[in-house]
Write an enzyme that holds these catalytic residues in place. Sequence first.
Site, PDB file in Angstrom:
ATOM      1  N   TRP A   1       0.841  -1.192   0.000  1.00 13.69           N
ATOM      2  CA  TRP A   1       0.000   0.000   0.000  1.00 13.69           C
ATOM      3  C   TRP A   1       0.892   1.265   0.000  1.00 13.69           C
ATOM      4  O   TRP A   1       1.862   1.355   0.744  1.00 13.69           O
ATOM      5  CB  TRP A   1      -0.909   0.017   1.234  1.00 13.69           C
ATOM      6  CG  TRP A   1      -1.661   1.317   1.341  1.00 13.69           C
ATOM      7  CD1 TRP A   1      -2.675   1.735   0.542  1.00 13.69           C
ATOM      8  CD2 TRP A   1      -1.400   2.378   2.267  1.00 13.69           C
ATOM      9  NE1 TRP A   1      -3.072   2.992   0.902  1.00 13.69           N
ATOM     10  CE2 TRP A   1      -2.311   3.430   1.967  1.00 13.69           C
ATOM     11  CE3 TRP A   1      -0.479   2.553   3.298  1.00 13.69           C
ATOM     12  CZ2 TRP A   1      -2.340   4.623   2.671  1.00 13.69           C
ATOM     13  CZ3 TRP A   1      -0.510   3.752   4.004  1.00 13.69           C
ATOM     14  CH2 TRP A   1      -1.440   4.766   3.693  1.00 13.69           C
TER      15      TRP A   1
ATOM     16  N   ASP B   1     -15.004   9.587  -0.503  1.00 15.91           N
ATOM     17  CA  ASP B   1     -15.664   8.800   0.533  1.00 15.91           C
ATOM     18  C   ASP B   1     -16.411   9.693   1.541  1.00 15.91           C
ATOM     19  O   ASP B   1     -15.901  10.747   1.925  1.00 15.91           O
ATOM     20  CB  ASP B   1     -14.551   8.020   1.269  1.00 15.91           C
ATOM     21  CG  ASP B   1     -15.090   6.878   2.080  1.00 15.91           C
ATOM     22  OD1 ASP B   1     -16.318   6.757   2.188  1.00 15.91           O
ATOM     23  OD2 ASP B   1     -14.261   6.118   2.603  1.00 15.91           O
TER      24      ASP B   1
ATOM     25  N   ARG C   1     -10.024  -2.774   7.622  1.00 15.98           N
ATOM     26  CA  ARG C   1     -10.555  -1.401   7.621  1.00 15.98           C
ATOM     27  C   ARG C   1     -12.030  -1.416   8.030  1.00 15.98           C
ATOM     28  O   ARG C   1     -12.857  -0.770   7.403  1.00 15.98           O
ATOM     29  CB  ARG C   1     -10.387  -0.755   6.247  1.00 15.98           C
ATOM     30  CG  ARG C   1     -10.309   0.760   6.302  1.00 15.98           C
ATOM     31  CD  ARG C   1     -10.462   1.414   4.940  1.00 15.98           C
ATOM     32  NE  ARG C   1     -10.284   2.855   5.034  1.00 15.98           N
ATOM     33  CZ  ARG C   1     -10.756   3.732   4.167  1.00 15.98           C
ATOM     34  NH1 ARG C   1     -11.415   3.329   3.109  1.00 15.98           N
ATOM     35  NH2 ARG C   1     -10.561   5.005   4.338  1.00 15.98           N
TER      36      ARG C   1
ATOM     37  N   LYS D   1     -15.321   7.296  -9.292  1.00 12.27           N
ATOM     38  CA  LYS D   1     -14.098   6.672  -8.756  1.00 12.27           C
ATOM     39  C   LYS D   1     -14.551   5.399  -8.043  1.00 12.27           C
ATOM     40  O   LYS D   1     -15.316   5.470  -7.080  1.00 12.27           O
ATOM     41  CB  LYS D   1     -13.412   7.627  -7.790  1.00 12.27           C
ATOM     42  CG  LYS D   1     -12.166   7.042  -7.127  1.00 12.27           C
ATOM     43  CD  LYS D   1     -11.477   8.087  -6.265  1.00 12.27           C
ATOM     44  CE  LYS D   1     -10.325   7.503  -5.475  1.00 12.27           C
ATOM     45  NZ  LYS D   1      -9.772   8.457  -4.515  1.00 12.27           N
ATOM     46  N   TRP D   2     -14.101   4.242  -8.538  1.00 14.25           N
ATOM     47  CA  TRP D   2     -14.556   2.946  -8.010  1.00 14.25           C
ATOM     48  C   TRP D   2     -13.442   2.375  -7.138  1.00 14.25           C
ATOM     49  O   TRP D   2     -12.428   1.904  -7.634  1.00 14.25           O
ATOM     50  CB  TRP D   2     -14.855   2.006  -9.179  1.00 14.25           C
ATOM     51  CG  TRP D   2     -15.413   0.674  -8.794  1.00 14.25           C
ATOM     52  CD1 TRP D   2     -14.769  -0.338  -8.148  1.00 14.25           C
ATOM     53  CD2 TRP D   2     -16.734   0.189  -9.056  1.00 14.25           C
ATOM     54  NE1 TRP D   2     -15.593  -1.416  -7.982  1.00 14.25           N
ATOM     55  CE2 TRP D   2     -16.812  -1.130  -8.540  1.00 14.25           C
ATOM     56  CE3 TRP D   2     -17.863   0.736  -9.692  1.00 14.25           C
ATOM     57  CZ2 TRP D   2     -17.972  -1.898  -8.642  1.00 14.25           C
ATOM     58  CZ3 TRP D   2     -19.003  -0.042  -9.787  1.00 14.25           C
ATOM     59  CH2 TRP D   2     -19.055  -1.341  -9.263  1.00 14.25           C
ATOM     60  N   ASP D   3     -13.651   2.428  -5.834  1.00 13.08           N
ATOM     61  CA  ASP D   3     -12.604   2.054  -4.883  1.00 13.08           C
ATOM     62  C   ASP D   3     -12.814   0.618  -4.382  1.00 13.08           C
ATOM     63  O   ASP D   3     -13.920   0.055  -4.489  1.00 13.08           O
ATOM     64  CB  ASP D   3     -12.661   3.047  -3.708  1.00 13.08           C
ATOM     65  CG  ASP D   3     -11.344   3.191  -2.976  1.00 13.08           C
ATOM     66  OD1 ASP D   3     -10.430   2.403  -3.244  1.00 13.08           O
ATOM     67  OD2 ASP D   3     -11.252   4.096  -2.119  1.00 13.08           O
TER      68      ASP D   3
ATOM     69  N   ASN E   1     -11.058  -1.516  -0.941  1.00 14.73           N
ATOM     70  CA  ASN E   1     -10.024  -1.264   0.070  1.00 14.73           C
ATOM     71  C   ASN E   1      -9.652  -2.423   0.987  1.00 14.73           C
ATOM     72  O   ASN E   1      -9.210  -2.190   2.103  1.00 14.73           O
ATOM     73  CB  ASN E   1     -10.461  -0.081   0.949  1.00 14.73           C
ATOM     74  CG  ASN E   1     -10.268   1.234   0.224  1.00 14.73           C
ATOM     75  OD1 ASN E   1      -9.169   1.556  -0.199  1.00 14.73           O
ATOM     76  ND2 ASN E   1     -11.340   1.986   0.051  1.00 14.73           N
TER      77      ASN E   1
ATOM     78  N   CYS F   1      -9.688   2.139  -8.553  1.00 14.52           N
ATOM     79  CA  CYS F   1      -8.860   2.457  -7.390  1.00 14.52           C
ATOM     80  C   CYS F   1      -8.964   1.262  -6.457  1.00 14.52           C
ATOM     81  O   CYS F   1     -10.016   0.625  -6.357  1.00 14.52           O
ATOM     82  CB  CYS F   1      -9.400   3.714  -6.705  1.00 14.52           C
ATOM     83  SG  CYS F   1      -8.556   4.107  -5.159  1.00 14.52           S
TER      84      CYS F   1
ATOM     85  N   ASP G   1      -1.881   5.855  -3.141  1.00 13.60           N
ATOM     86  CA  ASP G   1      -2.268   6.808  -2.102  1.00 13.60           C
ATOM     87  C   ASP G   1      -1.077   7.650  -1.655  1.00 13.60           C
ATOM     88  O   ASP G   1      -1.231   8.529  -0.813  1.00 13.60           O
ATOM     89  CB  ASP G   1      -2.854   6.071  -0.893  1.00 13.60           C
ATOM     90  CG  ASP G   1      -4.348   5.810  -1.081  1.00 13.60           C
ATOM     91  OD1 ASP G   1      -4.912   6.275  -2.091  1.00 13.60           O
ATOM     92  OD2 ASP G   1      -4.947   5.146  -0.219  1.00 13.60           O
TER      93      ASP G   1
HETATM   94  C1  DGJ Z   1      -8.572   4.738  -0.633  1.00 16.24           C
HETATM   95  C2  DGJ Z   1      -8.298   5.570  -1.847  1.00 16.24           C
HETATM   96  O1  DGJ Z   1      -7.099   5.187  -2.446  1.00 16.24           O
HETATM   97  C3  DGJ Z   1      -8.288   7.044  -1.457  1.00 16.24           C
HETATM   98  O2  DGJ Z   1      -7.956   7.827  -2.560  1.00 16.24           O
HETATM   99  C4  DGJ Z   1      -9.638   7.401  -0.905  1.00 16.24           C
HETATM  100  O3  DGJ Z   1     -10.603   7.292  -1.905  1.00 16.24           O
HETATM  101  C5  DGJ Z   1      -9.967   6.503   0.268  1.00 16.24           C
HETATM  102  N1  DGJ Z   1      -9.832   5.108  -0.070  1.00 16.24           N
HETATM  103  C6  DGJ Z   1     -11.358   6.761   0.758  1.00 16.24           C
HETATM  104  O4  DGJ Z   1     -11.736   5.884   1.728  1.00 16.24           O
END
Ligand code: DGJ
Length: 778
Positions: free
Chosen positions: A196, A364, A440, A473-475, A477, A520, A542
Amino acid sequence: MVKTQENVFLINTDNLSYVFHVDKIGLILHDYFGNKIDLVDFDVHALRVKPNVGKGTSSVYDSEKSPDLSMDAIPLEFSFPHKGDYRTTPILLKNEKFGYVFDFKFEKFETREPKPLEGLPTPHDANEELVLFLKDEKANVVIELHYLVFEKENVIARNVVVVNESELELSILKALSYQLDLVNKEFELTTLAGSWASEMNQQTQLLVEGKYSIESRTGFSSARFNPFFMLKERKATLNYGEVYSFNLIYSGNHLEEIELNHNSLVRVEAGINPFCFDIKLQKGEKFETPYAVLTYSDKGINGARLNMHHFTNNHVIPSQWNNTIRPVVINNWEATYFNFNESKLLALAKDAKKFGAELLVLDDGWFGARNHDRAGLGDYSVNKKKLPGGLKGLSKKLHKKGLKFGLWFEPESVNEDSDCFRAHPDWIIKCVDRKPSPSRNQFHLDLTKREVQDYIIENVSNTLKSAEIEFVKWDMNRNMSDITFNDFEPGEFYHRYILGLYRILSELTKMFPNVLFEGCASGGNRFDLGILSYFPQIWASDDTDGLARQVIQSGYYLGYPLSTISAHVSSSPSHQLLRSTPIDTRFNVAMFGVLGFELLFNELNKYEQKRSLKLIEVYKKYREIFQFGDFYELETYSDNYRKWEVLSKDKKLCLVGYHLTIQKLLAPEGIINTTGLLEDKKYKVGVVELDHNIKDFGGLVNIITPFHVNPNGWLVNVLSKYKTMGGEKDNYTVYGNVLNNGGLILNPEWSASGLNDGVRVMKDFGSRLYVIELDETN
Ligand code: DGJ
């Protein structure tokens, strides 16, 4: 173009040839992959590896008809275990009658109009498709080898399809997308490793006997090892020598294997990771592997890189985004994190507009109880406290200000504290009778379930219809854990998740062809050609620090074009490293990609604001070349520098980003060299106009003041708001061949010298942008 003559197959693109033939017992022998060649009467004897098979060795022969041919000693186009090849093989099958022993021989071939895979992304607009059919007659199992040919880009995409024609159930325990056997040329392997916020670190090592592999087991392509890798002959450089590069059009667990054996043969293969992989085929069923991408160039790393860039731009990203200029966005994440409301966003939008942004991305926190990362994920109802007029109200106000509107989603996960989880606790990925492991504070939704896919499609599409939204923007995580299974084998889970994801992405991007989707995954945790088949760009990391990003982006550039790499100018010191980098550096790095902003403009100092206004103008003037020009990394003579070039297709305009790490006294290198300029034409070279901040000179300011001033005092602070110091002027007119061969020498860097326009004041982490234009009076 595919040419065949008797048992020989020749695939030609503009610059390369790929040759193999079927031998007398039906094995397919690989003969050649390299620069374009002609074959005399299609005789491949000259190309063929002549194995030294002494009698009495322990080698195993494929058949009595072929006692000189041990599968271990020859380059093969496709291989399988238990018949004499002891290297790693791309396939491992099992059934009740033959156990693990299968024996595939050539049956037939066809050339045809390219057909897309079912459920997996397929590169579009191939020139031609060649399919070879191999069959195990006894087991009634067929292997299809597919080759898609991309002539202009010098790329061959390959995949493997397994078809079970037998009454017996067939287990597929490993099915990679291709195998390539090469004769070793002291190859060095480059892979891209990371984590990350520290993606795409280049690692290069010499191949020695043995097997090296990289893989992902996180459920996704991952930042740990990108599926891209490169093999180069040891003496190859940026512009010279033989380089092969490889990638995979897939977003899930992957495996890349590179094995050098005792016969000096290198086997290369890649595809879906066999980790927890077990696909069962009943009679008549088939399994398609994802396409892999192979290219070659004798023009060094830059040559192979350009092939991959052109291929991705022309054949991977959705056609409507080919060569379509991408907007400058302001993303509110680093500017506000979760702490925003409509008036804050509108104030940000107003400033952003002044600084050249064209679209505001609301990140977000706009929905449900999402005021932190512990709640709300999975819900789609707008938080009216933050946005009293809803998305529609905000979007209208933004459009009125002349900005488009983009919205963040993370549809693949839920918080436990969300309405979605409360209503459907059984929708998350969890193993029966076990507590799932969070990451998370969230769990993955089980995308193998059709109703979950439909829930996402419905909610995302309803949201997109509810207001004027031009960008998504499709995240995503978290990594996967606790995999489960429903009405299928557990060994199918990872792959079925990715198929579910691709169905969702395909439906949504078809429904909203004009919405620009940005991928993303906490930055680059899923930066791959599978995602790029639906989303033309991806948030690369990030880490927005001006220096760290140089390393990260250089890694991406090996396999991915600049139009796919989303890069934002953020504040200094950076939030990730607390390192301060000059505003010029942050711009010059983000320009080599899809530039955006991620900061509060009113918190930039006056000097940074002035430079930002200048530099955004420069970016917009040259945006098309930055996004779609030909990219070259340039030779440097020490690791302290990094130089990037983009060149317009007509070669009339070239931009060079020149980045310094640590300033040194009497620095040796001040050279602008290029690749690809027209050798016999004159070019004008100049640096983007500079202005130094008075504060950068510390106590030296006293040299020009009539009385002593404190460099940290009020006077210098006030002065620095209104006065800058001018900057170096490095202007030249030279022939393209001077720049292409060795380059021109710039003015010296500051070394305890006085300030004048013949001195380059770079400072630590400094950067310059040089504009090189064809002299039209040529
Ligand atoms: C991770 C992304 O990489 C960031 O740019 C941002 O969108 C955060 N998530 C939001 O939770």
